[in-house]
Design a protein around this motif. Sequence first.
Motif, short mmCIF file in Angstrom:
data_model
loop_
_atom_site.label_atom_id
_atom_site.label_comp_id
_atom_site.label_asym_id
_atom_site.label_seq_id
_atom_site.Cartn_x
_atom_site.Cartn_y
_atom_site.Cartn_z
N ILE A 684 24.53 48.81 43.65
CA ILE A 684 24.58 50.24 43.37
C ILE A 684 25.67 50.49 42.34
O ILE A 684 26.85 50.24 42.59
CB ILE A 684 24.87 51.05 44.65
N VAL A 685 25.25 50.97 41.15
CA VAL A 685 26.21 51.29 40.11
C VAL A 685 26.84 52.65 40.37
O VAL A 685 28.05 52.83 40.26
CB VAL A 685 25.53 51.25 38.72
N SER A 686 26.03 53.63 40.73
CA SER A 686 26.54 54.96 41.06
C SER A 686 25.51 55.68 41.94
O SER A 686 24.33 55.33 41.94
CB SER A 686 26.81 55.80 39.80
N ALA A 687 26.01 56.66 42.71
CA ALA A 687 25.12 57.45 43.56
C ALA A 687 25.63 58.87 43.59
O ALA A 687 26.83 59.11 43.70
CB ALA A 687 25.07 56.87 44.97
N THR A 688 24.74 59.82 43.45
CA THR A 688 25.11 61.24 43.56
C THR A 688 24.23 61.90 44.60
O THR A 688 23.05 61.54 44.76
CB THR A 688 24.97 61.98 42.22
N VAL A 689 24.79 62.87 45.31
CA VAL A 689 24.06 63.60 46.35
C VAL A 689 24.22 65.08 46.07
O VAL A 689 25.35 65.58 46.04
CB VAL A 689 24.59 63.26 47.76
N ALA A 690 23.10 65.77 45.84
CA ALA A 690 23.16 67.21 45.58
C ALA A 690 23.40 67.96 46.89
O ALA A 690 23.10 67.46 47.97
CB ALA A 690 21.86 67.67 44.94
#
Length: 739
Positions: A684-690
């Motif tokens: 996982i390079v990056s993860a965003t959660v709205a």
Amino acid sequence: MSADATNSTPPGPVAAAPRRRTRPRLDLRRLGRAALLGPTSRDRLPDAIGHVVEAHRAHFPDADLEPLRRAYVLAESSHRGQKRKSGEPYITHPLAVTLILAELGAETTTLTASLLHDTVEDTEVTLDQVGEEFGAEVRYLVDGVTKLEKVDYGAAAEPETFRKMLVATGNDVRVMSIKLADRLHNMRTLGVMRPEKQARIARVTRDVLIPLAERLGVQALKTELEDLVFAVLHPEEYARTRELIAENAARPHDPLAEVAELVRQVLREAGIAAEVLVRPRHVLSVHRVARKRGRLRGCDFGRLLVLVNEDADCYAVLGELHTCMTPVVSEFKDFIAVPKFNLYQSLHTAVAHPRAGDEASGDSDVQVVEVLIRTHRMHKVAEAGVVALGNPYAAGADEQPGGDGERADPTRPGWLSRLLAWQREAPDPDTFWSTLREDLAQDHEITVFRPDGASLGLPEGASCIDAAYAQYGEDAHAAIGARVNGRLAALGTVLKDGDTVELLMGQDPAAAPSRAWLEHARTPTARIAIQRWLAAHPAAADDTPRSKAAARTPQNALSAHGEVRPAPHKAASTAPAHGRDHGRPAPADAVVVDRPHTAVRLAGCCTPVPPDRITAFVVRNGAVTVHRVECPTAARMQAAGRTEAGVRWGDAAEFRVTLLAESFGRPRLLADLTEAIAREGVEIVSATVAPPAQQRVHHTYTLQLPDAARLPALMRAMRDVPGVYDVRRAQAPAPQHGS
């Protein structure tokens, strides 16, 4: 039902309550004297049960009366010497209860049990003796209405008695018929009690017995009980309402009688055989209308009842009324095509009635007359409910033993099945008693459907949480969402009658409900199951983030167990933003373009990987960006005339891809997703959660794949995570018009 429970001639407002009766009230003193004469010969019925026999034969002309004779002989001899507080022989009470049931049309077995219903509780007669003499059914009914001893149960005796009675009713609804008639006679004769005891009995009658009478469709008992309770708990308002009724009765003109005659004339001319009656409202009904409408007019004190022979005649009557009179369309209801949950069937309508009337009375304007249209059989069921259905175990009726040895009652309604289900889980008498009152206070029912066509009966206001527990029991702890009429919905969504509900269930064996679910649970089944789990897991129950995780509109749906907590107004991310994403350099030998020694980047908007179809464009500084063919950004660049470059995939293994996941909010969701990704050997390079919206959560993951061929398997693994309902490749927004 005890020997000294009530008085037969109450003073005060209770005695003034109106009665709808086919004959005057029994002279209990004369009845008592007849009872004291003792048993008679087998050739002659005792005089004391003459009224019961007369009422019974009106419904069952060929009934065998010998069981009634023998039941009376046993009841009279067993209760001999016992007195009610009024001084009347105690036998007058079971006789009065049995007469109530006989007038409603109860069959012989019910009447036999009614005569004996207090013998086991108040005399030396045993259940075994009742069974030996009268058979298993009468024994069962008598046992069902026999109270539990206070000496054994203390303060829990009353709620546990009702629990026992309800369980017995689940096997045979005649148990509750006897209890309702018993309570009606006790309420009729309540006046000798201390005021505080009158009030306590009246409140239990209001909260438990009247709703049960409504659910079992026994309107004749329900309406009289309502008036008797009204007189005890609100004597001043009761007296004022009685005065209004008396004043209306003294008026020289009765508009309801005028309309009734007009309706008779209309139906005669149409050739429809019908009986048209004026049906006065009972006291509490008049009080409710007065509160709703303010000034009462003549037609507000009653309704018209039209009785016909066949279902089709009901609609013929409706057509004639709506043709010859002005209908009030908003008042029309068809309970024949769609019966109420308590067996009630009828057409309801209202028509406007202009009349000259009595100027002094204020009745000269147009009045609205309510009309009920039903067949004679519908009327019998409307008045007597389950009592009118007779013996469900008679010859020809289905008698199928249940899996636990209980008899399957074909008259058991859905609400009773639900009540029986949750009462088994009530941990103590207090919880059962309070929950029973709450459940019975919900006086409307809806029907929702599962995708397979099966139906669930739920109280009005029930949510998807209630549907989940109704369908899955405690396995509903794993519910993660629902589809209502094909559209995704939060678990707290309130259901409407006729909705189709598909429950989405997770696979986590350690799944847990949230305290926030209690805000949306309306059924005892759901509330008790949730409360029991929370009581057994106090640490989890006190975990505020966990509680918020499953709320209807959570603000921190994923913030459990150290996971990422989204900020209130912006997306949460495990990697900082770096401005506009122009993509990243393609791995060596990953992409081959027709421009040697040119920097090649894989576009961040669509993150192409093999075997995607790709295209490339020359951007500033002579670099080339590679996009998926279907990428909207690529279409925009092509429309803008950007220089295209020939491109194909090379031999490199590692690729970066951006995936969008959509899920329902629940605890540990991020942990489960990241674990699923890791199991596929993907970084996982990056993860965003709205921020969550309506319990739905949007995730964006940028991932480094060691092999592009692993992408389909990775997406399947992510979709298999409980709560995740969609995983797709990222794609830039579609180009705006004119860009």
